[in-house]
Write an enzyme that holds these catalytic residues in place. Sequence first.
Site, PDB file in Angstrom:
ATOM      1  N   ASP A   1       0.824  -1.212   0.000  1.00 32.41           N
ATOM      2  CA  ASP A   1       0.000   0.000   0.000  1.00 32.41           C
ATOM      3  C   ASP A   1       0.856   1.258   0.000  1.00 32.41           C
ATOM      4  O   ASP A   1       0.336   2.362  -0.099  1.00 32.41           O
ATOM      5  CB  ASP A   1      -0.925  -0.012   1.228  1.00 32.41           C
ATOM      6  CG  ASP A   1      -2.036   1.022   1.135  1.00 32.41           C
ATOM      7  OD1 ASP A   1      -2.557   1.232   0.029  1.00 32.41           O
ATOM      8  OD2 ASP A   1      -2.384   1.634   2.167  1.00 32.41           O
TER       9      ASP A   1
ATOM     10  N   SER B   1      -6.803   5.281  -0.053  1.00 37.86           N
ATOM     11  CA  SER B   1      -7.014   4.017  -0.768  1.00 37.86           C
ATOM     12  C   SER B   1      -8.494   3.649  -0.718  1.00 37.86           C
ATOM     13  O   SER B   1      -9.123   3.732   0.347  1.00 37.86           O
ATOM     14  CB  SER B   1      -6.186   2.899  -0.133  1.00 37.86           C
ATOM     15  OG  SER B   1      -4.810   3.222  -0.151  1.00 37.86           O
TER      16      SER B   1
ATOM     17  N   GLN C   1      -4.832  -1.234  -7.490  1.00 33.16           N
ATOM     18  CA  GLN C   1      -5.488  -0.412  -6.484  1.00 33.16           C
ATOM     19  C   GLN C   1      -6.117   0.807  -7.134  1.00 33.16           C
ATOM     20  O   GLN C   1      -5.559   1.374  -8.074  1.00 33.16           O
ATOM     21  CB  GLN C   1      -4.473   0.059  -5.428  1.00 33.16           C
ATOM     22  CG  GLN C   1      -5.077   0.894  -4.302  1.00 33.16           C
ATOM     23  CD  GLN C   1      -4.033   1.478  -3.385  1.00 33.16           C
ATOM     24  OE1 GLN C   1      -3.450   2.520  -3.676  1.00 33.16           O
ATOM     25  NE2 GLN C   1      -3.762   0.798  -2.278  1.00 33.16           N
TER      26      GLN C   1
END
Length: 297
Positions: free
Chosen positions: A209, A233, A283
């Site tokens: 991430d 996110s 993502q």
Amino acid sequence: MSSAERIATPIEQLIALLDLEPIEENIFRGTSPQDRSQRVFGGQVLGQALVAATRTIENRLCHSLHAYFLLPGDPKVPILYEVDRSRDGKSFSSRRVVAIQHGRPIFHMSVSFQIEEPGLEHQIDAPPVPAPEELPSEDDFRRKMADQIPAEYREHFLRKRPIELRPVDRADIFRPEKRPPHQAVWVRATGHLPENLALNQCVLAYASDMTLLDTALMPHGIGWFSDEIQMASLDHAMWFHRRFRADDWLLYVQDSPSASGARGFNRGLIYTRHGTLVASVAQEGLMRQRPAPPAQS
């Protein structure tokens, strides 16, 4: 200093962070680092949720996960992880994990596990890049930049971390120039990890991430310190292809094919330093422009 008084290293702290407390059958409790004050880091929730799912599995390895971030996590209170044992077949097992705080789900993730078995193999090759030893260390970079960091962020900026990042082409973090949405970053845990592959997967999920959403900012010349943009996110998907160690250098090759609708879409391929593709990531993140402050009269 006695062993009882020794301060844990950052990677030991990360391993402890991922060592969830079992509360009841299929229910686990995780905490956040004490130095987090605003919201929980998304990679922490990814890693802890994968730990929770893995604790309900035997003799199978995670091959994919698909997650959604629903609400910002509160670092001041524990996170409960509830695991639904959706299916256990002959080759595959499925789990669904829900993270809960203040009585509400803040995150959910579907995880699939598989027995190890042989099959056809191919991969896209890694791009040629400098070795990590040829690049400045993160500690050197942060010390060099310390005087330019606002005082309120300086201690956090300089603290030791469980994951080291060495960008192949490091940009100015305050005044980034517009550039194509591609980057490559060497990444590794800053200390030794046990041989356990499941734990290495959880550590890599945590690290995956980092930097990924930054890629979508590159064509716009905006950095994380900018007040122009709100970022978070929204979802995260990851596929594990082959065995690896997260305490060896891994090359995280990232691109952002599109940004639209106040969202940026990003992809990543993760290779060992010898060029073996071990994981893929995708993502989408919020990239909402903030209105400019009114001009002072």
